[in-house]
Write a protein that holds these residues in place. Sequence first.
Motif, PDB file in Angstrom:
ATOM      1  N   SER A 245      65.703  42.065  18.296  1.00 27.25           N
ATOM      2  CA  SER A 245      65.829  43.236  17.425  1.00 27.25           C
ATOM      3  C   SER A 245      67.242  43.815  17.486  1.00 27.25           C
ATOM      4  O   SER A 245      67.735  44.362  16.489  1.00 27.25           O
ATOM      5  N   ILE A 246      67.894  43.688  18.626  1.00 28.52           N
ATOM      6  CA  ILE A 246      69.274  44.179  18.757  1.00 28.52           C
ATOM      7  C   ILE A 246      70.199  43.318  17.902  1.00 28.52           C
ATOM      8  O   ILE A 246      71.036  43.837  17.148  1.00 28.52           O
ATOM      9  N   LEU A 247      70.041  42.003  17.977  1.00 27.62           N
ATOM     10  CA  LEU A 247      70.870  41.094  17.173  1.00 27.62           C
ATOM     11  C   LEU A 247      70.637  41.331  15.689  1.00 27.62           C
ATOM     12  O   LEU A 247      71.593  41.393  14.900  1.00 27.62           O
ATOM     13  N   LYS A 248      69.388  41.508  15.285  1.00 25.69           N
ATOM     14  CA  LYS A 248      69.078  41.780  13.873  1.00 25.69           C
ATOM     15  C   LYS A 248      69.712  43.090  13.431  1.00 25.69           C
ATOM     16  O   LYS A 248      70.297  43.179  12.351  1.00 25.69           O
ATOM     17  N   THR A 249      69.636  44.110  14.266  1.00 24.00           N
ATOM     18  CA  THR A 249      70.235  45.406  13.938  1.00 24.00           C
ATOM     19  C   THR A 249      71.744  45.279  13.758  1.00 24.00           C
ATOM     20  O   THR A 249      72.313  45.808  12.806  1.00 24.00           O
ATOM     21  N   VAL A 250      72.399  44.570  14.687  1.00 20.91           N
ATOM     22  CA  VAL A 250      73.851  44.379  14.597  1.00 20.91           C
ATOM     23  C   VAL A 250      74.197  43.689  13.276  1.00 20.91           C
ATOM     24  O   VAL A 250      75.114  44.116  12.570  1.00 20.91           O
ATOM     25  N   CYS A 251      73.465  42.639  12.940  1.00 23.19           N
ATOM     26  CA  CYS A 251      73.735  41.913  11.694  1.00 23.19           C
ATOM     27  C   CYS A 251      73.491  42.794  10.471  1.00 23.19           C
ATOM     28  O   CYS A 251      74.296  42.797   9.537  1.00 23.19           O
TER      29      CYS A 251
ATOM     30  N   VAL B 104      73.462  46.209  10.218  1.00 21.42           N
ATOM     31  CA  VAL B 104      74.356  47.369  10.108  1.00 21.42           C
ATOM     32  C   VAL B 104      75.777  46.942   9.755  1.00 21.42           C
ATOM     33  O   VAL B 104      76.462  47.621   8.987  1.00 21.42           O
ATOM     34  N   THR B 105      76.231  45.813  10.294  1.00 21.57           N
ATOM     35  CA  THR B 105      77.599  45.356  10.003  1.00 21.57           C
ATOM     36  C   THR B 105      77.679  44.525   8.725  1.00 21.57           C
ATOM     37  O   THR B 105      78.768  44.224   8.267  1.00 21.57           O
ATOM     38  N   ASN B 106      76.515  44.176   8.173  1.00 22.34           N
ATOM     39  CA  ASN B 106      76.455  43.305   6.995  1.00 22.34           C
ATOM     40  C   ASN B 106      77.206  41.999   7.260  1.00 22.34           C
ATOM     41  O   ASN B 106      78.054  41.574   6.486  1.00 22.34           O
ATOM     42  N   CYS B 107      76.894  41.413   8.395  1.00 21.96           N
ATOM     43  CA  CYS B 107      77.598  40.230   8.887  1.00 21.96           C
ATOM     44  C   CYS B 107      76.571  39.294   9.519  1.00 21.96           C
ATOM     45  O   CYS B 107      75.489  39.739   9.910  1.00 21.96           O
TER      46      CYS B 107
ATOM     47  N   LEU C 134      69.654  48.969  25.449  1.00 24.14           N
ATOM     48  CA  LEU C 134      69.734  49.230  24.021  1.00 24.14           C
ATOM     49  C   LEU C 134      68.380  49.272  23.333  1.00 24.14           C
ATOM     50  O   LEU C 134      67.431  48.611  23.747  1.00 24.14           O
ATOM     51  N   THR C 135      68.332  50.045  22.274  1.00 24.07           N
ATOM     52  CA  THR C 135      67.243  50.039  21.296  1.00 24.07           C
ATOM     53  C   THR C 135      67.914  49.842  19.937  1.00 24.07           C
ATOM     54  O   THR C 135      69.134  50.041  19.812  1.00 24.07           O
ATOM     55  N   PRO C 136      67.156  49.481  18.903  1.00 30.63           N
ATOM     56  CA  PRO C 136      67.788  49.362  17.580  1.00 30.63           C
ATOM     57  C   PRO C 136      68.462  50.661  17.121  1.00 30.63           C
ATOM     58  O   PRO C 136      69.546  50.623  16.526  1.00 30.63           O
TER      59      PRO C 136
ATOM     60  N   SER D 224      73.681  53.577  16.160  1.00 28.27           N
ATOM     61  CA  SER D 224      74.627  54.689  16.354  1.00 28.27           C
ATOM     62  C   SER D 224      75.933  54.211  16.981  1.00 28.27           C
ATOM     63  O   SER D 224      77.010  54.724  16.639  1.00 28.27           O
ATOM     64  N   ILE D 225      75.882  53.229  17.866  1.00 33.48           N
ATOM     65  CA  ILE D 225      77.112  52.676  18.452  1.00 33.48           C
ATOM     66  C   ILE D 225      77.962  52.043  17.357  1.00 33.48           C
ATOM     67  O   ILE D 225      79.167  52.303  17.266  1.00 33.48           O
ATOM     68  N   ILE D 226      77.353  51.230  16.519  1.00 33.87           N
ATOM     69  CA  ILE D 226      78.111  50.544  15.467  1.00 33.87           C
ATOM     70  C   ILE D 226      78.656  51.533  14.448  1.00 33.87           C
ATOM     71  O   ILE D 226      79.805  51.420  14.017  1.00 33.87           O
TER      72      ILE D 226
END
Length: 130
Positions: A27-33, A35-38, A76-78, A83-85
């Motif tokens: 879920s962290i990896l999915k969130t990063v992808c 939010v960054t649209n990457c 981490l949570t999603p 919020s970090i990103i």
Amino acid sequence: MFNRRPMGKYHIQVCTCTPCWLRDSDSILKTVCDVTNCTVGSNSADNLFSISEVECLGACANAPMMQVNDDYYEDLTPEITTSIIKGLMKGERPPPGPQNCNRYAAEPITGLTSLTSEVPDRSFRVRPDL
């Protein structure tokens, strides 16, 4: 070990090793992808972010975690990841370390279970001739 292509200003590495995976690093990896649209292995359109999926960043007690450049973000949570990103997008440097609890480094969330007594003074059990 080596980056063979240009990286974004913020290189986000998400740990997916077993301890992080068991604590839902997917879920962290999915969130990063999201939010960054990457996507993993590429850069965002504005070259602000690049994402890597890595094995064991060495903070297993604080899983799940990610590394942004030289900073570790743990527990981490999603929502926290988002919020970090978003902070990085604004040019801020969110404080690294454990994120969702009041612990120092890798202490248990429930508090210390050992080494709870006062530290003896320096002369404790030292030979008198030293």
